[in-house]
Design a protein around this motif. Sequence first.
Motif, PDB file in Angstrom:
ATOM      1  N   ARG A   1      -2.725  43.484  65.126  1.00  0.00           N
ATOM      2  CA  ARG A   1      -3.016  42.171  64.513  1.00  0.00           C
ATOM      3  C   ARG A   1      -4.146  41.475  65.271  1.00  0.00           C
ATOM      4  O   ARG A   1      -5.041  40.899  64.679  1.00  0.00           O
ATOM      5  CB  ARG A   1      -1.772  41.286  64.532  1.00  0.00           C
ATOM      6  N   MET A   2      -4.097  41.567  66.591  1.00  0.00           N
ATOM      7  CA  MET A   2      -5.142  40.935  67.404  1.00  0.00           C
ATOM      8  C   MET A   2      -6.474  41.605  67.166  1.00  0.00           C
ATOM      9  O   MET A   2      -7.489  40.964  67.016  1.00  0.00           O
ATOM     10  CB  MET A   2      -4.769  41.013  68.887  1.00  0.00           C
TER      11      MET A   2
ATOM     12  N   ARG B   1      -7.515  43.128  64.476  1.00  0.00           N
ATOM     13  CA  ARG B   1      -8.039  42.743  63.172  1.00  0.00           C
ATOM     14  C   ARG B   1      -8.698  41.376  63.258  1.00  0.00           C
ATOM     15  O   ARG B   1      -9.758  41.155  62.719  1.00  0.00           O
ATOM     16  CB  ARG B   1      -6.935  42.725  62.115  1.00  0.00           C
ATOM     17  N   GLY B   2      -8.056  40.499  63.981  1.00  0.00           N
ATOM     18  CA  GLY B   2      -8.598  39.150  64.145  1.00  0.00           C
ATOM     19  C   GLY B   2      -9.962  39.174  64.786  1.00  0.00           C
ATOM     20  O   GLY B   2     -10.878  38.515  64.344  1.00  0.00           O
ATOM     21  N   ILE B   3     -10.120  40.028  65.792  1.00  0.00           N
ATOM     22  CA  ILE B   3     -11.399  40.103  66.496  1.00  0.00           C
ATOM     23  C   ILE B   3     -12.450  40.691  65.559  1.00  0.00           C
ATOM     24  O   ILE B   3     -13.566  40.213  65.471  1.00  0.00           O
ATOM     25  CB  ILE B   3     -11.246  40.963  67.781  1.00  0.00           C
TER      26      ILE B   3
ATOM     27  N   ILE C   1     -12.767  40.649  62.255  1.00  0.00           N
ATOM     28  CA  ILE C   1     -13.280  39.816  61.173  1.00  0.00           C
ATOM     29  C   ILE C   1     -13.990  38.578  61.687  1.00  0.00           C
ATOM     30  O   ILE C   1     -14.715  37.953  60.947  1.00  0.00           O
ATOM     31  CB  ILE C   1     -12.182  39.425  60.139  1.00  0.00           C
ATOM     32  N   GLY C   2     -13.825  38.272  62.950  1.00  0.00           N
ATOM     33  CA  GLY C   2     -14.393  37.012  63.411  1.00  0.00           C
ATOM     34  C   GLY C   2     -15.696  37.102  64.177  1.00  0.00           C
ATOM     35  O   GLY C   2     -16.353  36.111  64.379  1.00  0.00           O
ATOM     36  N   ALA C   3     -16.064  38.321  64.581  1.00  0.00           N
ATOM     37  CA  ALA C   3     -17.218  38.414  65.477  1.00  0.00           C
ATOM     38  C   ALA C   3     -18.536  38.361  64.707  1.00  0.00           C
ATOM     39  O   ALA C   3     -18.844  39.262  63.940  1.00  0.00           O
ATOM     40  CB  ALA C   3     -17.123  39.701  66.273  1.00  0.00           C
ATOM     41  N   TYR C   4     -19.304  37.317  64.918  1.00  0.00           N
ATOM     42  CA  TYR C   4     -20.607  37.225  64.279  1.00  0.00           C
ATOM     43  C   TYR C   4     -21.672  37.687  65.267  1.00  0.00           C
ATOM     44  O   TYR C   4     -21.737  37.189  66.387  1.00  0.00           O
ATOM     45  CB  TYR C   4     -20.910  35.793  63.826  1.00  0.00           C
TER      46      TYR C   4
ATOM     47  N   VAL D   1     -28.707  38.735  64.406  1.00  0.00           N
ATOM     48  CA  VAL D   1     -29.563  39.892  64.164  1.00  0.00           C
ATOM     49  C   VAL D   1     -30.978  39.635  64.674  1.00  0.00           C
ATOM     50  O   VAL D   1     -31.409  38.491  64.794  1.00  0.00           O
ATOM     51  CB  VAL D   1     -29.592  40.248  62.658  1.00  0.00           C
TER      52      VAL D   1
ATOM     53  N   VAL E   1     -34.832  39.832  63.997  1.00  0.00           N
ATOM     54  CA  VAL E   1     -35.713  39.881  62.828  1.00  0.00           C
ATOM     55  C   VAL E   1     -37.135  40.219  63.293  1.00  0.00           C
ATOM     56  O   VAL E   1     -37.624  39.664  64.267  1.00  0.00           O
ATOM     57  CB  VAL E   1     -35.671  38.548  62.044  1.00  0.00           C
TER      58      VAL E   1
ATOM     59  N   TYR F   1     -38.203  41.940  58.201  1.00  0.00           N
ATOM     60  CA  TYR F   1     -36.933  42.636  57.997  1.00  0.00           C
ATOM     61  C   TYR F   1     -36.066  42.580  59.243  1.00  0.00           C
ATOM     62  O   TYR F   1     -36.533  42.190  60.312  1.00  0.00           O
ATOM     63  CB  TYR F   1     -37.182  44.090  57.589  1.00  0.00           C
ATOM     64  N   THR F   2     -34.849  42.995  59.064  1.00  0.00           N
ATOM     65  CA  THR F   2     -33.937  43.133  60.198  1.00  0.00           C
ATOM     66  C   THR F   2     -33.343  44.524  60.180  1.00  0.00           C
ATOM     67  O   THR F   2     -33.076  45.071  59.105  1.00  0.00           O
ATOM     68  CB  THR F   2     -32.829  42.069  60.176  1.00  0.00           C
TER      69      THR F   2
END
Lengths: 128, 377
Positions: free
Chosen positions: A62-63, A65-67, A69-72, A75, A77, A121-122
Amino acid sequence: MSQPKPRSGSSLIITILAAVMAVVGLYTIGIALNGNLDPTGQILYFSIAVLAFAFVFLSFTRMRRGIRIGAYTPVKVLSIVKCGQCSFKQIKNFALGDFVFKTLGKCTQCNVGDLSINGIYTEGPPKK
Amino acid sequence: MLPVSLHENDLLGSLFGNLGTISQLLFTVLFIALFFGFGQKLQMRQFLWDIDKGLRKLDMFRNSAKDLTLKTVKEIGKPSTDPGPQINVLMEQFLISPVDMDPAGIVGKIDHLLDVRDEKFKEDVRRIAPGADSSQVMNLENLVEASWALNTIYRIIRHFYLMGKKTNSIFIIIQLQALLPLIIQEAEAYLGAAKAFAEGQPIGDGIGPLVASRLMKDKEKRKVEKDVVVAETMMEDRRVIALKAEGPGGNVGKPGDAIKTIIEENVGKVTMVVMVDAAVKFEGENSGEVSEGIGAAIGGIGTERYKIEQEATLHKIPVYAVIVKESLQEAITPMKKEIMDAGEKVIERIKSLILERSKPGDTIIVAGIGNTIGIGQ
């Protein structure tokens, strides 16, 4: 914003519980393996250990999964600069104010053609 | 059977050994109570924890976007007063869609409402950022819109979270928990978009304008309709009229109106319309793949597509679509290399389409659809 904010601290409780369960699991598996127990007792302690480790495993997934989906990840360019006359090509970091087909002045290589940004681009973050 | 004959120094044995069947009964009752009586409650609590965690992430995203908006407005717009309160007002803005009980004429009504909204939004942004030029105002408008989207997502999710808690409805909670990873992914993309808008970087959705701008490079341009530029070029002995939203500011223009104007200027001459746009791919497909089809390739609420379809039907002009596949996240975040590289493939595809479907001397409209941020002409 005056509205109530969601409650926090649940992940900390889960982490503490998981740590406690890991200790319980290790302790009970130790008792079960020490050989002084009859088979029924061993089964009971093994069951407790399995339940404790299952809880630790589920908390961990569970932890994770949390990490995930949250890590932004920001990028990088890049801008491609090309000359309209010669083969000059340069890839540089994007600078504020750059746009595709922006003219950047005379080419430093041939002194004839105009340099312009041909593409922006990136590469994007590395695939997980 | 519970261990009645456990060893003397055994922990559980000393606890339960003497109780025998009573402890067995207690365990069974406890098991039934926990897993059948409170199972759903426990699961709901677990789901609520998940949503709570997601909601805090969404709150973090919207605060980051708002901070970025404030910082960019202050840097570019050079306002004399604090723009914070005015940005807060913009964040809560809404649009009331027209009544659809009598749907006749609803497209015109929606179009009018969107025009008013766009104008107002632009004016508001111009007022809070008086130092910004027209291109920067467009970028700031896009940035405020991205922050608005993040704020709205957060408010909606918080609404259902609190409502689910208040009503103890597991159905609301389950739906929210199931959708949350997708919503967070989308919110993350909006945060990426906000960063791209703040710096004026081209986004994946800009592939249509990028192709059109390559076609109109070094050609004489003129402005038609709202924020749309047009240039003429020759391709395979055909007269090609390329159009795109005016860049490099973040803008989609009104390609429907522009195509209508061009067709009316060239009555009987236009033999086909080719629309180039980014399209959402299915999972498993590669980004930057090019596909072609029939129909008006344009997203949005549908008003522009309606205008193009109406005009094409009226003049019996076939409309073809060339699309570049990308994910929703890729469409609103800085343009990836594979998407940029697809531009050349799109031009080749347009050439072969023109060769197959038209005769030399024909007039063809090539419309690059999408947000032209970071793409000039």
